[in-house]
Design a protein around this motif. Sequence first.
Motif, short mmCIF file in Angstrom:
data_model
loop_
_atom_site.label_atom_id
_atom_site.label_comp_id
_atom_site.label_asym_id
_atom_site.label_seq_id
_atom_site.Cartn_x
_atom_site.Cartn_y
_atom_site.Cartn_z
N MET A 27 0.82 -1.20 0.00
CA MET A 27 0.00 0.00 0.00
C MET A 27 0.86 1.26 0.00
SD MET A 27 -3.12 -0.98 -0.26
CE MET A 27 -4.08 0.49 0.17
N LEU A 30 2.17 1.78 -3.45
CA LEU A 30 1.07 2.28 -4.28
C LEU A 30 0.89 3.78 -4.09
CD1 LEU A 30 -1.13 1.15 -6.23
CD2 LEU A 30 -2.66 1.04 -4.26
N GLY A 66 -6.71 -1.98 -4.26
CA GLY A 66 -5.65 -2.57 -3.44
C GLY A 66 -6.21 -3.23 -2.19
N CYS A 67 -7.19 -2.56 -1.56
CA CYS A 67 -7.84 -3.14 -0.38
C CYS A 67 -8.61 -4.40 -0.75
CB CYS A 67 -8.78 -2.11 0.25
SG CYS A 67 -7.94 -0.71 1.00
N ASN A 69 -7.78 -6.42 -3.16
CA ASN A 69 -6.75 -7.44 -3.33
C ASN A 69 -6.34 -8.05 -1.99
OD1 ASN A 69 -6.78 -6.78 -6.04
ND2 ASN A 69 -4.57 -6.65 -6.23
N VAL A 76 -0.62 -6.45 -3.42
CA VAL A 76 -0.89 -5.09 -3.87
C VAL A 76 0.34 -4.60 -4.62
CG1 VAL A 76 -1.39 -2.72 -3.16
CG2 VAL A 76 -2.41 -4.64 -1.92
N LEU A 80 -1.55 -1.38 -10.05
CA LEU A 80 -2.96 -1.07 -9.79
C LEU A 80 -3.27 0.40 -10.08
CD1 LEU A 80 -3.66 -2.97 -6.42
CD2 LEU A 80 -4.41 -3.60 -8.72
#
Length: 263
Positions: A27, A30, A66-67, A69, A76, A80
């Motif tokens: 995360m 990301l 992502g959440c 996933n 993640v 994305l």
Amino acid sequence: MEKLPASTGWLWVKQGFGLFRKQPGGMSMLFLGYMFCMLAVSIVPLLGQLLPVILVPVFSVAFVQGCLNIDQGKRVLPSLLISGFRKPAFPVLLGLGVLYILMAIVAIGASTLVDGGVLWQMVTGQLDQEAAKEAILNSNIGLAILTAIALYVPAAMAFCFAAPLIYWQQISLGKALFFSFFAVWRSLSAFIVFAATWFAISVVSSQLLAIIFGRSPLMMQLMMPLSMILTIIMHCSFYAAYRQIFGVPADASKTVSLDKPND
């Protein structure tokens, strides 16, 4: 969309922390990729100031995806970030970004009727520091800010879940705004607790750093990664809210449209 108790807002925050703990590295990468993309589009000639705002809904779906996933036990990855650029969601998400800017302009523009345009000049950078201080003392800027907030809050309720609804449910912009507004309205007490909790977390964490390190350059350097982490967890909390209100989403290509009511 059932009405939820106020305590649910606190649970969303807890669930956001839980999601982040499962893949903090993914995360965080990301988010760093998102910041790099925003920096890149900000240097585009002529549109550099508008593009980062217009593209916020496009990039925001990367965090909720992502959440998802994490929920599905998948990794993640920075790739994305292109999720929101896929059709048919991309042009609708762009329209949402344009509408976001227009609503902000309307809200701040309406405040000029109260303070003679002082808030507008401050937001658009037309006043230097000294001129801003003098203008604040001689204007009704407090009432102007309240006016802008009163006009923007209903729009914020409509924008809250609009992007993931467009991406996962593949519905029109108008319907996404409609479902988002009434989802927030029906559980308003939960969202008030949610917002108050995040406000408290932000204030307490910054004050703790100030107490421990004082108003030093080190304190300011630590604030940057702390703000980044809290922002990521806030995105995770919004996903937790979406998941409870609308259900766990499927892949964007396989979602069921909200046009048809559930049995």
